[in-house]
Scaffold this active site. Structure first.
Site, PDB file in Angstrom:
ATOM      1  N   CYS A 142       0.806  -1.232   0.000  1.00  0.00           N
ATOM      2  CA  CYS A 142       0.000   0.000   0.000  1.00  0.00           C
ATOM      3  C   CYS A 142       0.836   1.277   0.000  1.00  0.00           C
ATOM      4  O   CYS A 142       0.330   2.343  -0.342  1.00  0.00           O
ATOM      5  CB  CYS A 142      -0.925   0.022   1.223  1.00  0.00           C
ATOM      6  SG  CYS A 142      -1.767  -1.526   1.524  1.00  0.00           S
ATOM      7  N   HIS A 149      -3.108   7.796   6.514  1.00  0.00           N
ATOM      8  CA  HIS A 149      -3.322   6.548   5.778  1.00  0.00           C
ATOM      9  C   HIS A 149      -4.816   6.205   5.852  1.00  0.00           C
ATOM     10  O   HIS A 149      -5.412   5.818   4.850  1.00  0.00           O
ATOM     11  CB  HIS A 149      -2.449   5.445   6.385  1.00  0.00           C
ATOM     12  CG  HIS A 149      -2.401   4.205   5.573  1.00  0.00           C
ATOM     13  ND1 HIS A 149      -1.963   4.167   4.269  1.00  0.00           N
ATOM     14  CD2 HIS A 149      -2.741   2.917   5.885  1.00  0.00           C
ATOM     15  CE1 HIS A 149      -2.024   2.924   3.813  1.00  0.00           C
ATOM     16  NE2 HIS A 149      -2.494   2.149   4.766  1.00  0.00           N
ATOM     17  N   HIS A 172      -9.488   2.715  -0.975  1.00  0.00           N
ATOM     18  CA  HIS A 172      -8.073   2.412  -0.827  1.00  0.00           C
ATOM     19  C   HIS A 172      -7.533   2.026  -2.198  1.00  0.00           C
ATOM     20  O   HIS A 172      -7.911   0.998  -2.758  1.00  0.00           O
ATOM     21  CB  HIS A 172      -7.902   1.261   0.169  1.00  0.00           C
ATOM     22  CG  HIS A 172      -6.487   1.061   0.623  1.00  0.00           C
ATOM     23  ND1 HIS A 172      -5.401   1.335  -0.160  1.00  0.00           N
ATOM     24  CD2 HIS A 172      -5.979   0.590   1.804  1.00  0.00           C
ATOM     25  CE1 HIS A 172      -4.291   1.056   0.503  1.00  0.00           C
ATOM     26  NE2 HIS A 172      -4.620   0.608   1.703  1.00  0.00           N
ATOM     27  N   SER A 217      21.487  40.033 -52.648  1.00  0.00           N
ATOM     28  CA  SER A 217      22.617  40.951 -52.635  1.00  0.00           C
ATOM     29  C   SER A 217      23.402  40.820 -51.325  1.00  0.00           C
ATOM     30  O   SER A 217      23.994  39.776 -51.071  1.00  0.00           O
ATOM     31  CB  SER A 217      22.122  42.384 -52.859  1.00  0.00           C
ATOM     32  OG  SER A 217      23.206  43.267 -52.999  1.00  0.00           O
TER      33      SER A 217
END
Length: 821
Positions: A201, A337, A378, A634
């Site tokens: 994870c 988390h 998740h 030229s």
């Protein structure tokens, strides 16, 4: 060696010396800038949609229909099970892939793991967001990323058609997790390290850590980091098992008393990183700063392999703060988390409180705690990067999104009485007086933990933007994609205050040139939008050859280089180089920039025009535009010859200055342009009149004494033949120039004429300039005396390069009109 105290003092001194040496080796500034982002998440196909979902407190998780369950092959008995949860978290069309864009056949794409497909597309978009095309930068670009567990290979084997077997090697290469970053490096032509990472994870946050270390160790100058998960390719639910980590109702109630588990979903995210000091130097669009990252493992200090550890998580958070060199109390938000599991949330909170709690209390500050998993579930290998992207978007919008489903805190957390709180509503994110800072956690099943400390990007000083026209190139693989890109740019222009100069710069050097193209010139936001809405596109099979055109005397005007001297440092430096070489002869910078000065004296005009055109050519060549051929008119042929290596820049400037002085000393004369072919014009000439130039099939220039030119003009009027006397002081390219030849010959014989290294057309012959001609003094004398065969030169070029693009480098655009005619 002696024993006892003396030995210990020696060891201590050596240890201190080693530490000091290591500190000296570290870069002084260890900050990393996030300069680009891209992602697709449940309920959001891009980052604008992702922020709207977060800000509005919506969930990207949806309920699966009966038709979808049937199509997925879910048995009736499972669908009717009361524990079957009909929730699905994914971005749209998780297996879709623009195979032809990356050169894959449908069969090759079918064998490719969907995670490889999705990540490759996302990496492309992230590089575009950062404004970098790997083929237009010399920076080494690395890739650090990982995928979730791949079951696609098993599905391929189980569903293989015996009459059309899968190539085993191709299947392995297309499904091995570690080869996903190398696939990105191959297709995007990235030359830095390419490393596959898998830590469960925490994969994408560990990838971020490794990418940051690679930048600080100078393994690369730019790094991509991220992760991807496509675990359920088609919409279906899952069977809830009591005591498991999956949510019983499809909701991830992070930190809430009703939190009973998480929901796994599909997602992908990519960050583009660069050293902060380099990003500031290069004026990149810095979206946020990474102050520090840390990674560790729990070891055995927990009840089992997949169980979380307070000490392990606390240690990685503490290490991140040490590396960031900021106090935990300066952080006002933590993207946790937050899996909503019965063990995970309490352990995570205890670790946070252990590191941050006392310092927050001591300084009287509070910290908001949130989790993106409440919105999108998740995302496994993409979980960490989803949290980082959410946090960066929150910093940019100065608002903290709500954590969904939060009503009352899980009592096992001990949230009450702590300096942390979870918000269930959108709240303003203040920065009083510290900048907005946040921590982002990601903890892997198996114990590999990662934490990052982020800080908002510094404010950019707004600059007053001029309204000068700029070029806005767009390209795509198909016409439909190009039109969609134009629509997207219109939407961006209508919703953004980004400077047009920055947009033009990004489109010019930060986008790969693809076959279907359009290029627009605009000086304002409104003008660009109008042009985009009336767009015209064309398909380019390959880059057309470019022919450089250099004009001659007569195209100059006062102050003709003033704007470019201000806008381009390279152009300015090239003019300064020329000015240094002409010092004491010509006040080059004054003549190029002062709009009050008249440029009429041939001895001044010629070196001024040469310097301008030479600097313009070098500037264009520095942009990657190389001439397939060159044609000057030229004096313009001297610029072409110098660029081709016939003479060096100092030699060319000496020659041009000597040529101008010699021609200025000749008797005055006049020139007239006539709307007629050279053959028709030749029949009209009398006395000492001569053809001086064939500019186009129906325009010829005649030189001669003033009285004869005026007489010719009267005759032309009577015959109703269009003509115009030119504003020149002399009868150039005629017999009146013969007195200049001797003086100019002396200057030529002091120069080491060399063979041309680039193709150019001769004004004398109208065909390719040979090495023998270029290295001949007589050729350059004849060039001054005789007619300019410009029309013949254009015909030669058109025959050799019929699809060429002509680019006039000079004060005007008269030569392009001659070419068009």
């Amino acid at each position: 060696m002696t024993d006892g105290p003396d030995q210990q003092r020696i060891l201590d001194a050596l240890s201190r010396a080693r530490t000091q040496i290591e500190e000296l080796k570290k870069p002084k500034d260890q900050r990393i800038a996030i300069i680009g982002m891209a992602g697709r998440f449940p309920g959001a196909e891009n980052l604008d949609e992702f922020w709207n979902l977060l800000r509005e407190g919506r969930s990207g998780v949806r309920e699966v229909t009966e038709e979808e369950l049937e199509a997925a092959g879910v048995p009736d008995r499972l669908r009717e099970d009361p524990d079957y949860v009909r929730s699905y978290a994914s971005f749209e069309e998780a297996t879709a892939f623009d195979a032809s864009f990356f050169g894959y056949s449908p069969r090759e794409a079918e064998v490719l793991d969907p995670q490889h497909r999705v990540f490759l597309e996302c990496a492309w978009h992230a590089m575009e967001d950062a404004g970098y095309d790997s083929q237009q930068t010399s920076d080494r670009i690395g890739v650090y990323a990982g995928t979730a567990l791949n079951s696609y290979l098993v599905n391929l084997a189980q569903n293989e058609n015996p009459s059309d077997p899968i190539n085993r090697v191709q299947a392995v290469v297309g499904n091995v997790m570690g080869l996903m970053p190398t696939r990105v490096s191959y297709h995007l032509d990235l030359k830095g390290p390419s490393c596959g990472i898998q830590t469960g994870c925490s994969t994408s946050l560990v990838s971020l850590h490794e990418a940051c270390r690679a930048l600080l160790d100078d393994d690369c100058e730019i790094a991509l980091s991220g992760g991807v998960t496509v675990s359920r390719a088609v919409p279906e639910g899952y069977l809830h098992e009591p005591g498991g980590i999956a949510s019983p109702d499809g909701c991830c109630r992070a930190f809430d008393t009703k939190g009973k588990g998480t929901l796994f979903g599909n997602g992908v995210g990519v960050l583009v990183l660069k050293k902060f000091e380099d990003a500031v130097r290069d004026r990149d669009n810095i979206r946020a700063i990474i102050l520090g990252t840390a990674v560790n493992n729990d070891g055995s200090d927990k009840v089992g392999l997949i169980a979380p550890s307070v000490s392990g998580q606390a240690e990685v958070i503490r290490s991140a703060y040490e590396r960031a060199s900021v106090s935990p109390s300066s952080v006002s938000y933590v993207e946790g988390h937050g899996t909503a599991t019965e063990m995970g949330d309490p352990v995570e909170f205890r670790a946070l409180d252990e590191v941050m709690g006392d310092e927050l209390k001591r300084d009287g500050r509070v910290c908001t705690l949130g989790s993106v998993k409440s919105n999108v579930g998740h995302l496994d290998a993409a979980a960490g990067v989803a949290g980082v992207i959410k946090t960066v978007l929150a910093m940019e919008n100065r608002a903290l999104p709500p954590t969904l489903y939060f009503e009352s805190a899980n009592p096992q957390l001990g949230l009450e009485g702590s300096p942390f709180f979870v918000s269930s509503e959108l709240q303003k994110w203040t920065s009083d007086p510290l900048p907005r800072r946040a921590g982002v956690s990601s903890f892997g099943m198996g114990g590999t933990n990662a934490h990052a400390i982020l800080e908002e990007a510094p404010g950019r000083v707004s600059e007053d933007e001029d309204k000068k026209p700029r070029v806005f190139p767009l390209s795509a693989k198909t016409n439909a994609a190009l039109l969609k890109g134009a629509e997207n740019l219109v939407s961006h222009l209508e919703s953004s205050s980004q400077a047009l100069g920055d947009i033009a710069h990004t489109l010019q050097i930060g986008r790969r040139a693809l076959p279907h193209r359009m290029a627009l010139v605009a000086g304002s936001n409104k003008e660009l939008v109008q042009q985009l809405q009336s767009h015209r596109a064309s398909e380019v099979k390959g880059a057309p050859p470019v022919i450089f055109l250099f004009s001659g005397q007569g195209s100059q005007y006062s102050g003709m280089a003033a704007a470019m001297m201000q806008e381009s440092e390279l152009f300015r430096n090239l003019i300064h180089d020329c000015a240094d070489l002409l010092e004491g002869q010509v006040n080059l910078k004054e003549l190029l920039t002062n709009s009050e000065l008249l440029l009429e004296d041939t001895s001044l005009v010629q070196p001024v025009l040469f310097a301008l055109e030479y600097a313009m050519a070098r500037m264009v060549m520095s942009w990657g535009v190389q001439p397939a051929a060159m044609l000057g008119h030229s004096l313009g042929e001297y610029v072409a010859a110098c660029l081709s290596g016939v003479f060096t820049l100092p030699e060319a400037l000496r020659l041009v200055a000597a040529r101008g002085r010699a021609m200025q000393a000749c008797e005055p004369g006049q020139m007239i342009a006539i709307r007629a072919t050279s053959l028709e014009t030749q029949k009209m000439l009398t006395g000492s009149l001569e053809i001086a130039a064939t500019n186009s099939p129906d325009q010829t220039v005649v030189s001669g004494p003033q009285r004869e030119i005026e007489s010719l003009n009267e005759c032309l009027k009577k015959e109703e033949i269009a003509s115009q006397i030119l504003a020149t002081s002399h009868a150039f390219h005629s017999a009146s120039m013969e007195p200049a030849l001797r003086e100019f010959e002396r200057a030529l014989r002091e120069v080491d004429l060399k063979e041309p290294q680039l193709d150019l057309i001769s004004n004398r012959t109208g065909t390719w300039l040979s090495a023998e001609q270029a290295m001949s003094v007589d050729y350059w004398l004849e060039h001054l005396r005789h007619a300019v065969r410009f029309t013949e030169g254009v015909s030669t070029l058109h025959e050799a390069l019929p699809d060429a693009c002509y680019l006039e480098l000079g004060p005007g655009k008269i030569l392009c009109r001659f070419v068009q005619s």
